[in-house]
Design an enzyme around this catalytic site. Structure first.
Site, PDB file in Angstrom:
ATOM      1  N   LYS A  13      30.087  -3.781  50.112  1.00 10.66           N
ATOM      2  CA  LYS A  13      31.110  -4.491  50.905  1.00 10.66           C
ATOM      3  C   LYS A  13      30.726  -5.959  51.098  1.00 10.66           C
ATOM      4  O   LYS A  13      31.547  -6.850  50.904  1.00 10.66           O
ATOM      5  CB  LYS A  13      31.285  -3.841  52.294  1.00 10.66           C
ATOM      6  CG  LYS A  13      31.612  -2.361  52.258  1.00 10.66           C
ATOM      7  CD  LYS A  13      31.894  -1.795  53.647  1.00 10.66           C
ATOM      8  CE  LYS A  13      30.756  -1.893  54.639  1.00 10.66           C
ATOM      9  NZ  LYS A  13      29.542  -1.119  54.315  1.00 10.66           N
ATOM     10  N   ARG A  86      33.371   0.861  62.771  1.00 18.93           N
ATOM     11  CA  ARG A  86      32.389   1.873  62.369  1.00 18.93           C
ATOM     12  C   ARG A  86      32.741   3.249  62.942  1.00 18.93           C
ATOM     13  O   ARG A  86      32.036   4.208  62.673  1.00 18.93           O
ATOM     14  CB  ARG A  86      30.998   1.527  62.912  1.00 18.93           C
ATOM     15  CG  ARG A  86      30.282   0.383  62.211  1.00 18.93           C
ATOM     16  CD  ARG A  86      29.786   0.809  60.843  1.00 18.93           C
ATOM     17  NE  ARG A  86      28.397   0.588  60.538  1.00 18.93           N
ATOM     18  CZ  ARG A  86      27.857  -0.540  60.096  1.00 18.93           C
ATOM     19  NH1 ARG A  86      28.562  -1.618  59.968  1.00 18.93           N
ATOM     20  NH2 ARG A  86      26.586  -0.587  59.775  1.00 18.93           N
ATOM     21  N   ARG A 123      17.416  -3.237  48.107  1.00 16.93           N
ATOM     22  CA  ARG A 123      18.190  -4.432  48.477  1.00 16.93           C
ATOM     23  C   ARG A 123      17.278  -5.492  49.112  1.00 16.93           C
ATOM     24  O   ARG A 123      16.409  -5.172  49.911  1.00 16.93           O
ATOM     25  CB  ARG A 123      19.277  -4.019  49.465  1.00 16.93           C
ATOM     26  CG  ARG A 123      20.076  -5.176  50.018  1.00 16.93           C
ATOM     27  CD  ARG A 123      21.368  -4.728  50.600  1.00 16.93           C
ATOM     28  NE  ARG A 123      21.228  -3.983  51.847  1.00 16.93           N
ATOM     29  CZ  ARG A 123      22.266  -3.507  52.531  1.00 16.93           C
ATOM     30  NH1 ARG A 123      23.494  -3.683  52.085  1.00 16.93           N
ATOM     31  NH2 ARG A 123      22.080  -2.848  53.653  1.00 16.93           N
ATOM     32  N   ARG A 156      15.201  -5.939  54.870  1.00 16.76           N
ATOM     33  CA  ARG A 156      15.517  -5.596  56.258  1.00 16.76           C
ATOM     34  C   ARG A 156      14.772  -4.344  56.707  1.00 16.76           C
ATOM     35  O   ARG A 156      14.659  -3.397  55.949  1.00 16.76           O
ATOM     36  CB  ARG A 156      17.037  -5.355  56.392  1.00 16.76           C
ATOM     37  CG  ARG A 156      17.854  -6.618  56.397  1.00 16.76           C
ATOM     38  CD  ARG A 156      19.342  -6.372  56.198  1.00 16.76           C
ATOM     39  NE  ARG A 156      19.877  -5.231  56.911  1.00 16.76           N
ATOM     40  CZ  ARG A 156      21.162  -4.849  56.827  1.00 16.76           C
ATOM     41  NH1 ARG A 156      22.019  -5.539  56.074  1.00 16.76           N
ATOM     42  NH2 ARG A 156      21.587  -3.802  57.481  1.00 16.76           N
ATOM     43  N   ARG A 167      21.007   6.160  59.063  1.00 17.69           N
ATOM     44  CA  ARG A 167      22.280   5.424  58.992  1.00 17.69           C
ATOM     45  C   ARG A 167      23.313   6.213  58.195  1.00 17.69           C
ATOM     46  O   ARG A 167      24.494   6.241  58.545  1.00 17.69           O
ATOM     47  CB  ARG A 167      22.048   4.041  58.356  1.00 17.69           C
ATOM     48  CG  ARG A 167      21.241   3.126  59.263  1.00 17.69           C
ATOM     49  CD  ARG A 167      20.713   1.916  58.506  1.00 17.69           C
ATOM     50  NE  ARG A 167      21.751   0.985  58.139  1.00 17.69           N
ATOM     51  CZ  ARG A 167      21.612   0.053  57.196  1.00 17.69           C
ATOM     52  NH1 ARG A 167      20.486  -0.050  56.514  1.00 17.69           N
ATOM     53  NH2 ARG A 167      22.598  -0.758  56.920  1.00 17.69           N
TER      54      ARG A 167
HETATM   55  P1  AMP Z   1      25.240  -3.641  58.549  1.00 18.41           P
HETATM   56  O1  AMP Z   1      24.648  -4.971  58.226  1.00 18.41           O
HETATM   57  O2  AMP Z   1      26.744  -3.669  58.605  1.00 18.41           O
HETATM   58  O3  AMP Z   1      24.713  -2.531  57.680  1.00 18.41           O
HETATM   59  O4  AMP Z   1      24.785  -3.293  60.039  1.00 18.41           O
HETATM   60  C1  AMP Z   1      23.416  -3.171  60.392  1.00 18.41           C
HETATM   61  C2  AMP Z   1      23.298  -2.462  61.723  1.00 18.41           C
HETATM   62  O5  AMP Z   1      23.979  -3.223  62.755  1.00 18.41           O
HETATM   63  C3  AMP Z   1      23.954  -1.088  61.795  1.00 18.41           C
HETATM   64  O6  AMP Z   1      23.122  -0.057  61.278  1.00 18.41           O
HETATM   65  C4  AMP Z   1      24.200  -0.943  63.296  1.00 18.41           C
HETATM   66  O7  AMP Z   1      22.996  -0.666  63.984  1.00 18.41           O
HETATM   67  C5  AMP Z   1      24.619  -2.365  63.669  1.00 18.41           C
HETATM   68  N1  AMP Z   1      26.082  -2.558  63.523  1.00 18.41           N
HETATM   69  C6  AMP Z   1      26.733  -3.341  62.618  1.00 18.41           C
HETATM   70  N2  AMP Z   1      28.056  -3.292  62.792  1.00 18.41           N
HETATM   71  C7  AMP Z   1      28.255  -2.442  63.825  1.00 18.41           C
HETATM   72  C8  AMP Z   1      29.425  -1.951  64.483  1.00 18.41           C
HETATM   73  N3  AMP Z   1      30.655  -2.319  64.092  1.00 18.41           N
HETATM   74  N4  AMP Z   1      29.257  -1.088  65.525  1.00 18.41           N
HETATM   75  C9  AMP Z   1      28.046  -0.706  65.926  1.00 18.41           C
HETATM   76  N5  AMP Z   1      26.904  -1.119  65.356  1.00 18.41           N
HETATM   77  C10 AMP Z   1      27.000  -1.979  64.312  1.00 18.41           C
END
Ligand code: AMP
Length: 209
Positions: A13, A86, A123, A156, A167
């Protein structure tokens, strides 16, 4: 038209959103990036968020919504929402508090979980340029540094195997109700995210035209 990208972590994405931003003038809003910039401030709130992210859990809906609202103004153009929503509660919040009567399409990035786990573990990200590399399929020209900015690439903490598995578990629980929600509203289109990134991009541009 506004775009919402949903799909597992590592389904591409962010990569596709970066490209659409550069080539088609979209604004890219990633709640993961917004949360990581809070963490970087090392405030008490940032420390709390870091613990949640590092454990692979989701941050509180209201808090993410507040960050999103502060950083996005739909009157300034077309947005790609990446990593938000989410869960169904966030779908409803986005509809009611941000999108209201705006036209939008939801793109579901479909890919097998096993492929995803390998992708995420390999990644590496460049925080400043936003570029996303994969050590196997799209490595940087010089090991460990971004081709565009020369900044050091980051692995990360939440991209390490045990956190990735957590996750994915959360993703598996939350994705189907979201699919049902958007399908019922006639908003959902599906995309095969296992293809080569250039092919995914071509299909994506066809879908959003
Ligand atoms: P991402 O970079 O989108 O994979 O997000 C990394 C982490 O940020 C996720 O595993 C969650 O802990 C937190 N996170 C990101 N977006 C959300 C969201 N919309 N709601 C809740 N937690 C989020």
């Amino acid at each position: 038209m506004q775009l919402i990208f949903i799909g597992a972590p590592g389904s591409g994405k962010g990569t596709q959103a970066n490209r659409l931003t550069k080539e088609l003038g979209y604004n890219h809003i990633s709640t993961g990036d917004l949360l990581r910039s809070e963490v970087a401030k090392e405030s008490p709130l940032g420390t709390k968020i870091k613990d949640i992210i590092d454990a692979g859990n989701l941050v509180d809906d209201e808090l993410v919504m507040e960050l999103l609202s502060k950083n996005c103004s739909l009157s300034s153009g077309r947005y790609i929402f990446d990593g938000f929503p989410r869960n169904v509660q966030q779908c409803k919040m986005l509809d009611q508090q941000v999108l209201s009567s705006q036209n939008y399409k939801v793109i579901l990035f479909k890919i097998d979980n096993e492929v995803i786990v390998e992708r995420i573990i390999n990644r590496r990200v460049a925080a400043d340029s936003g570029k996303i590399y994969n050590l196997i399929t799209s490595p940087p020209l010089s090991p460990g540094v971004c081709d565009e900015t020369g900044e050091v690439l980051v692995h990360r903490d939440d991209d390490k195997r045990d956190v990735v598995e957590k996750r994915m578990e959360i993703f598996d629980k939350t994705i189907n109700p979201m699919i049902d929600y958007y399908r019922a509203g006639g908003k959902l289109v599906e995309l095969d995210a296992s293809l080569d990134p250039n092919e995914v991009f071509n299909k994506l541009t066809e879908l959003i035209e």
